[in-house]
Motif scaffolding. Structure first.
Motif, mmCIF file in Angstrom:
data_model
loop_
_atom_site.group_PDB
_atom_site.id
_atom_site.type_symbol
_atom_site.label_atom_id
_atom_site.label_comp_id
_atom_site.label_asym_id
_atom_site.label_seq_id
_atom_site.Cartn_x
_atom_site.Cartn_y
_atom_site.Cartn_z
ATOM 1 N N PHE A 386 0.830 -1.204 0.000
ATOM 2 C CA PHE A 386 0.000 0.000 0.000
ATOM 3 C C PHE A 386 0.866 1.257 0.000
ATOM 4 O O PHE A 386 0.634 2.212 -0.760
ATOM 5 N N LYS A 387 1.912 1.267 0.825
ATOM 6 C CA LYS A 387 2.820 2.426 0.864
ATOM 7 C C LYS A 387 3.543 2.609 -0.468
ATOM 8 O O LYS A 387 3.743 3.739 -0.924
ATOM 9 N N ALA A 388 3.941 1.506 -1.083
ATOM 10 C CA ALA A 388 4.619 1.595 -2.375
ATOM 11 C C ALA A 388 3.710 2.204 -3.431
ATOM 12 O O ALA A 388 4.134 3.046 -4.241
ATOM 13 N N ALA A 389 2.433 1.813 -3.418
ATOM 14 C CA ALA A 389 1.478 2.364 -4.374
ATOM 15 C C ALA A 389 1.231 3.845 -4.119
ATOM 16 O O ALA A 389 1.127 4.646 -5.058
ATOM 17 N N LEU A 390 1.140 4.229 -2.854
ATOM 18 C CA LEU A 390 0.945 5.640 -2.515
ATOM 19 C C LEU A 390 2.123 6.483 -2.987
ATOM 20 O O LEU A 390 1.940 7.575 -3.544
ATOM 21 N N ALA A 391 3.344 5.975 -2.752
ATOM 22 C CA ALA A 391 4.539 6.713 -3.178
ATOM 23 C C ALA A 391 4.578 6.861 -4.693
ATOM 24 O O ALA A 391 4.984 7.904 -5.218
ATOM 25 N N GLU A 392 4.115 5.832 -5.406
ATOM 26 C CA GLU A 392 4.123 5.873 -6.866
ATOM 27 C C GLU A 392 3.125 6.894 -7.399
ATOM 28 O O GLU A 392 3.400 7.606 -8.376
ATOM 29 N N HIS A 393 1.961 6.989 -6.773
ATOM 30 C CA HIS A 393 0.898 7.852 -7.292
ATOM 31 C C HIS A 393 0.972 9.287 -6.754
ATOM 32 O O HIS A 393 0.517 10.215 -7.427
ATOM 33 N N LEU A 394 1.489 9.470 -5.541
ATOM 34 C CA LEU A 394 1.534 10.802 -4.938
ATOM 35 C C LEU A 394 2.941 11.392 -4.897
ATOM 36 O O LEU A 394 3.093 12.605 -4.731
ATOM 37 N N GLY A 395 3.939 10.532 -5.005
ATOM 38 C CA GLY A 395 5.313 10.964 -4.770
ATOM 39 C C GLY A 395 5.693 10.626 -3.337
ATOM 40 O O GLY A 395 4.834 10.680 -2.433
ATOM 41 N N PRO A 396 6.950 10.270 -3.075
ATOM 42 C CA PRO A 396 7.368 9.806 -1.745
ATOM 43 C C PRO A 396 7.082 10.799 -0.621
ATOM 44 O O PRO A 396 6.588 10.416 0.439
ATOM 45 N N LYS A 397 7.378 12.091 -0.833
ATOM 46 C CA LYS A 397 7.217 13.064 0.245
ATOM 47 C C LYS A 397 5.751 13.293 0.591
ATOM 48 O O LYS A 397 5.364 13.284 1.766
ATOM 49 N N LEU A 398 4.907 13.499 -0.404
ATOM 50 C CA LEU A 398 3.487 13.745 -0.145
ATOM 51 C C LEU A 398 2.836 12.517 0.493
ATOM 52 O O LEU A 398 2.010 12.650 1.399
ATOM 53 N N ALA A 399 3.223 11.335 0.037
ATOM 54 C CA ALA A 399 2.677 10.106 0.622
ATOM 55 C C ALA A 399 3.098 9.963 2.075
ATOM 56 O O ALA A 399 2.291 9.612 2.938
ATOM 57 N N ARG A 400 4.376 10.259 2.352
ATOM 58 C CA ARG A 400 4.876 10.143 3.725
ATOM 59 C C ARG A 400 4.230 11.165 4.646
ATOM 60 O O ARG A 400 3.808 10.850 5.758
ATOM 61 N N ASP A 401 4.116 12.415 4.204
ATOM 62 C CA ASP A 401 3.571 13.467 5.051
ATOM 63 C C ASP A 401 2.092 13.248 5.371
ATOM 64 O O ASP A 401 1.597 13.733 6.405
ATOM 65 N N ASN A 402 1.381 12.526 4.506
ATOM 66 C CA ASN A 402 -0.060 12.294 4.712
ATOM 67 C C ASN A 402 -0.364 10.831 5.074
ATOM 68 O O ASN A 402 -1.514 10.402 4.989
ATOM 69 N N GLU A 403 0.668 10.117 5.484
ATOM 70 C CA GLU A 403 0.500 8.686 5.754
ATOM 71 C C GLU A 403 -0.550 8.415 6.822
ATOM 72 O O GLU A 403 -1.360 7.484 6.703
ATOM 73 N N ALA A 404 -0.568 9.221 7.882
ATOM 74 C CA ALA A 404 -1.495 8.981 8.988
ATOM 75 C C ALA A 404 -2.950 9.017 8.514
ATOM 76 O O ALA A 404 -3.736 8.111 8.806
ATOM 77 N N VAL A 405 -3.321 10.059 7.764
ATOM 78 C CA VAL A 405 -4.710 10.180 7.334
ATOM 79 C C VAL A 405 -5.041 9.160 6.247
ATOM 80 O O VAL A 405 -6.172 8.648 6.165
#
Length: 530
Positions: A386-405
């Motif tokens: 799931f994290k890998a897909a988020l990083a691919e679609h949002l970019g690593p920084k945006l995915a990491r900063d919004n991981e909690a929500v």
């Protein structure tokens, strides 16, 4: 309570207050990890370094702690340590850069030697029948500090969300993490002042040939008839051919056959106390709770539960450690810890992650969800994928900063098992291996090697602790939540097997009696009948 008992409790409580400062320092960082990561744009390795840098500081300090404790005395060394806490707290709160923050926390790590020095000091001034309780006060102070830190983190976070003028003028809303770290300053200053009121250790005074001063200290701790007897026992132990030993001679003694059994037991408990992952769970608690899908506010609030449960479990340990003994607390605690950690691993392994249309609509309040349309309705069977897909679609920084929500709206798992498992693990640790380790350190080693042995065992625990803290963010990226908890659970099982086999019972014995017991035994290290 007699005046002698009150004096012992008072001195032990003042020294153990350093554990409160340690607990504050350790847990306050849990509330700022997310903010510091965003402010300084940190990688997983850098996050681990911010959290783990005190662990590296204590490695350096422990190499010198024994020397200073021998040369300057226990009291003066503790006063130096308390001053380091103050400097570190101030510098951390005003740190302008990532590098400055790491350096400030490294400096605070130099003060983490307070735990080993407190164990040493309290063990040397405590009456044998109360030693377990008094040394374990150090652990109680730690967990009270942890609880205070979690409450402070939640309180400062709550304040930062209040739209009032004074909050903005004090920059609590914009510099929230600095206020969280600054909470430590006042208690650290208080500890510096309190340490002026304690006496020097009578056993250290005897080692320095200052027997009359040692007698005066013992007169505050024991009735006259016991005072002379205790002084004679200390003198006899201190004059067995090793009075005023050099560091090199103490190291030679530490590895001698007479002390080898104590050394093996201490190394095992020092190693496994940290490999079960206690500091990863405590220091990264909000991050772990975010993986469950609780969101930032709920994750911070659940830290308060960790603190409260830690206090209750440690209080129970203090009540039972001199009644039931050290072995039974270790065995029961590690059984519960192992089951709890493995249950968390199982629950995380069965979690799924799906972004529904409703979830995307809710997420639109926090970020631009246009990049997430390709993930709509796709189910992931692990947090890693799931994290890998988020990083691919949002970019690593945006995915990491919004991981909690993102986890809050996508995760489906048995959160009850995980939350109860984490809390049960914390309770089991604070009931058993947490306080018992420091009690054993204060009991296992004879007086002539204590200033080397106790810091050396604390060094072992600190090395492992630093590795655990440094590696947790990286493990989370590589192994996922399930793999991390599985590794901790397996470690708890191994600790249970080894300590059930190795560990003797030491309750109710003087330090000198324990020395004789371990040195003279021709049988296995463990004698379960004792």
């Amino acid at each position: 309570m007699t005046s002698y008992q009150f004096a012992a409790v008072r001195y032990a409580a003042i020294v153990a207050f350093g554990g409160f400062i340690f607990g504050l320092d350790a847990a306050l960082i849990s509330g700022v990890v997310r903010d510091v990561t965003e402010v300084f744009d940190l990688s997983a390795f850098q996050v681990g370094l911010v959290v783990g840098s005190p662990g590296y500081g204590v490695l350096f300090a422990l190499l010198m702690a024994g020397y200073f404790a021998d040369k300057l005395g226990r009291k003066k060394t503790l006063q130096i340590i308390a001053s380091l806490y103050v400097i570190s707290a101030v510098t951390s709160a005003i740190a302008p850069t990532y590098e400055t923050l790491v350096a400030a926390r490294f400096l605070g790590g130099l003060a983490f030697t307070s735990l080993s020095l407190a164990s040493m000091y309290i063990g040397e001034i405590a009456p044998p029948k109360a030693r377990g309780k008094l040394v374990a006060m150090n652990q109680m102070a730690i967990v009270v500090g942890l609880s205070a830190a979690y409450l402070s983190v939640f309180g400062v976070h709550w304040l930062s969300e209040q739209e009032t003028g004074w909050v903005s003028s004090l920059k609590i809303d914009s510099e929230t993490w600095r206020w969280m770290l600054g909470v430590e300053i006042v208690p650290a200053l208080l500890w510096v002042l309190l340490l002026f009121s304690i006496p020097e250790s009578p056993r250290w005074l005897v080692l320095r040939g200052r027997n009359e001063e040692a007698k005066q200290v013992l007169a505050k701790l024991l009735p006259p008839e016991q005072c002379e007897e205790e002084l004679q026992a200390i003198c006899d132990s201190s004059h067995h051919g090793h009075q005023d030993r050099t560091v090199w001679h103490q190291l030679q003694d530490l590895f001698s056959p007479a002390i080898r059994k104590a050394l093996i037991i201490a190394v095992v408990i020092a190693f496994f106390q940290q490999t079960v992952g206690i500091n990863a769970v405590m220091f990264y608690a909000p991050i772990i709770f975010e993986q469950v899908g609780l969101g930032t506010n709920a994750a911070l609030f659940n830290g308060v539960y960790i603190g409260l449960i830690s206090v209750v479990a440690t209080a129970l340990a203090l009540a039972l450690i001199d009644r039931l003994g050290r072995r039974i607390l270790i065995i029961v605690g590690l059984v519960v810890a192992g089951v709890s950690l493995l249950s968390c691993a199982w629950a995380f392994s069965n979690a799924t992650y799906t972004l529904s249309a409703e979830a995307l609509a809710s997420l639109a309040e926090y970020l631009d969800v246009s990049g997430l349309q390709g993930l709509l309705g796709v189910t992931f069977d692990s947090d890693l994928s799931f994290k890998a897909a988020l990083a691919e679609h949002l970019g690593p920084k945006l995915a990491r900063d919004n991981e909690a929500v993102l986890f809050q709206y996508a995760a489906t798992m048995n959160s009850t098992v995980i939350l109860l498992g984490v809390l049960a693990f914390i309770a089991a640790f604070q009931f058993s291996i947490g306080p018992v380790m420091w009690v054993l350190f204060s009991e296992l080693f004879p007086i002539h090697v204590r200033s080397i042995a106790i810091p050396a065992m604390a060094l072992v625990a600190s090395i492992v602790s630093a590795m655990v803290q440094q590696l947790f963010p990286i493990q989370l990226e590589v192994m996922g939540s399930s793999g991390v908890f599985l590794s901790y659970g397996v470690s708890a099982v191994l600790a249970l097997v080894l300590l059930a086999w190795l560990m003797p019972e030491t309750k109710g014995k003087t330090i000198e009696e324990i020395e004789t017991m371990l040195a003279s035994s021709k049988e296995q290290i463990v004698d379960n009948k004792q």
